[in-house]
Design a protein around this motif. Structure first.
Motif, PDB file in Angstrom:
ATOM      1  N   ARG A  30       0.841  -1.190   0.000  1.00 60.62           N
ATOM      2  CA  ARG A  30       0.000   0.000   0.000  1.00 60.62           C
ATOM      3  C   ARG A  30       0.874   1.238   0.000  1.00 60.62           C
ATOM      4  O   ARG A  30       2.055   1.191   0.345  1.00 60.62           O
ATOM      5  CB  ARG A  30      -0.943   0.001   1.184  1.00 60.62           C
ATOM      6  N   ARG A  35      -1.781  11.221   0.574  1.00 59.05           N
ATOM      7  CA  ARG A  35      -2.553  11.409  -0.646  1.00 59.05           C
ATOM      8  C   ARG A  35      -1.966  10.533  -1.746  1.00 59.05           C
ATOM      9  O   ARG A  35      -0.901   9.966  -1.586  1.00 59.05           O
ATOM     10  CB  ARG A  35      -2.559  12.865  -1.078  1.00 59.05           C
ATOM     11  N   GLY A  36      -2.652  10.436  -2.871  1.00 54.42           N
ATOM     12  CA  GLY A  36      -2.149   9.639  -3.982  1.00 54.42           C
ATOM     13  C   GLY A  36      -0.946  10.300  -4.638  1.00 54.42           C
ATOM     14  O   GLY A  36      -0.658  11.473  -4.422  1.00 54.42           O
ATOM     15  N   TRP A  38       1.395  10.267  -8.578  1.00 55.23           N
ATOM     16  CA  TRP A  38       1.462   9.842  -9.972  1.00 55.23           C
ATOM     17  C   TRP A  38       2.458   8.689 -10.076  1.00 55.23           C
ATOM     18  O   TRP A  38       3.446   8.642  -9.340  1.00 55.23           O
ATOM     19  CB  TRP A  38       1.889  10.994 -10.875  1.00 55.23           C
ATOM     20  N   MET A  80      -2.673   7.799 -11.522  1.00 54.52           N
ATOM     21  CA  MET A  80      -2.371   8.029 -10.116  1.00 54.52           C
ATOM     22  C   MET A  80      -2.513   6.745  -9.308  1.00 54.52           C
ATOM     23  O   MET A  80      -3.412   5.939  -9.550  1.00 54.52           O
ATOM     24  CB  MET A  80      -3.298   9.102  -9.564  1.00 54.52           C
ATOM     25  N   TRP A  81      -1.588   6.571  -8.335  1.00 51.51           N
ATOM     26  CA  TRP A  81      -1.710   5.499  -7.346  1.00 51.51           C
ATOM     27  C   TRP A  81      -2.543   6.071  -6.221  1.00 51.51           C
ATOM     28  O   TRP A  81      -2.105   6.950  -5.493  1.00 51.51           O
ATOM     29  CB  TRP A  81      -0.334   5.078  -6.864  1.00 51.51           C
ATOM     30  N   ASN A  82      -3.764   5.583  -6.097  1.00 49.44           N
ATOM     31  CA  ASN A  82      -4.670   6.078  -5.065  1.00 49.44           C
ATOM     32  C   ASN A  82      -4.283   5.581  -3.693  1.00 49.44           C
ATOM     33  O   ASN A  82      -3.779   4.464  -3.533  1.00 49.44           O
ATOM     34  CB  ASN A  82      -6.111   5.640  -5.364  1.00 49.44           C
ATOM     35  N   LEU A  83      -4.588   6.382  -2.728  1.00 43.44           N
ATOM     36  CA  LEU A  83      -4.276   6.092  -1.338  1.00 43.44           C
ATOM     37  C   LEU A  83      -4.876   4.763  -0.866  1.00 43.44           C
ATOM     38  O   LEU A  83      -4.258   4.037  -0.097  1.00 43.44           O
ATOM     39  CB  LEU A  83      -4.798   7.247  -0.475  1.00 43.44           C
ATOM     40  N   GLU A  85      -5.738   2.135  -2.779  1.00 50.69           N
ATOM     41  CA  GLU A  85      -5.550   1.051  -3.742  1.00 50.69           C
ATOM     42  C   GLU A  85      -4.178   0.405  -3.553  1.00 50.69           C
ATOM     43  O   GLU A  85      -3.162   1.067  -3.703  1.00 50.69           O
ATOM     44  CB  GLU A  85      -5.645   1.612  -5.161  1.00 50.69           C
TER      45      GLU A  85
END
Length: 139
Positions: A30, A35-36, A38, A80-83, A85
């Motif tokens: 994780r 925050r997410g 890029w 973006m890599w979401n928080l 995900e």
């Protein structure tokens, strides 16, 4: 649901090709950030299992339904890599890992949009930047 640890227990298993050959293993991680980010901000590091190092060029990163090589990550500034995900890391190791417990360590860095480009932020719970966890492989 995400676990608190950077290294997730769910999703730790051997990977199998369409013809049934075990090609390696996967582990989910994780984002430990508020925050997410890029994908181009990720600075991939190594994965260590039982002391054996797997370098970034042996690892592919999966976000959503798309898999990226290390080179592709550095060129992908619009995803973006979401928080919330997890990313799945696919590690090449012919034959995979044996069943049972393994000591797993994952290292990676990322750059922050509000910091100078030469300064990378260490994703770390310790002063050495190591994220370690004992995981059970059952598949």
């Amino acid at each position: 649901m995400l676990e608190k640890d950077l290294i997730q227990a769910r999703g730790f298993k051997n990977t199998v090709s369409e013809d049934g050959t075990v090609t390696g293993f996967q582990v989910r991680v994780r984002l430990v950030y508020y925050r997410g980010i890029w994908l181009s901000q990720i600075r991939p590091g190594s994965v260590f299992v039982d002391g054996e190092e797997y370098k970034p060029d042996q690892i592919k990163w999966k976000f959503g339904n798309k898999v990226y090589s290390v080179d592709e990550l550095s060129q992908t500034g619009d995803i973006m890599w979401n928080l919330l995900e997890p990313a799945t890391l696919f590690v090449v190791k012919p034959g995979g890992l044996s069943m049972g417990y393994h000591d797993v360590k994952v290292d990676y860095l990322f750059s922050s949009s509000y910091m100078p480009p030469v300064i990378d932020t260490l994703i770390s719970e310790t002063t050495t930047g190591d994220h370690k966890r004992k995981l059970l492989l059952v598949e």
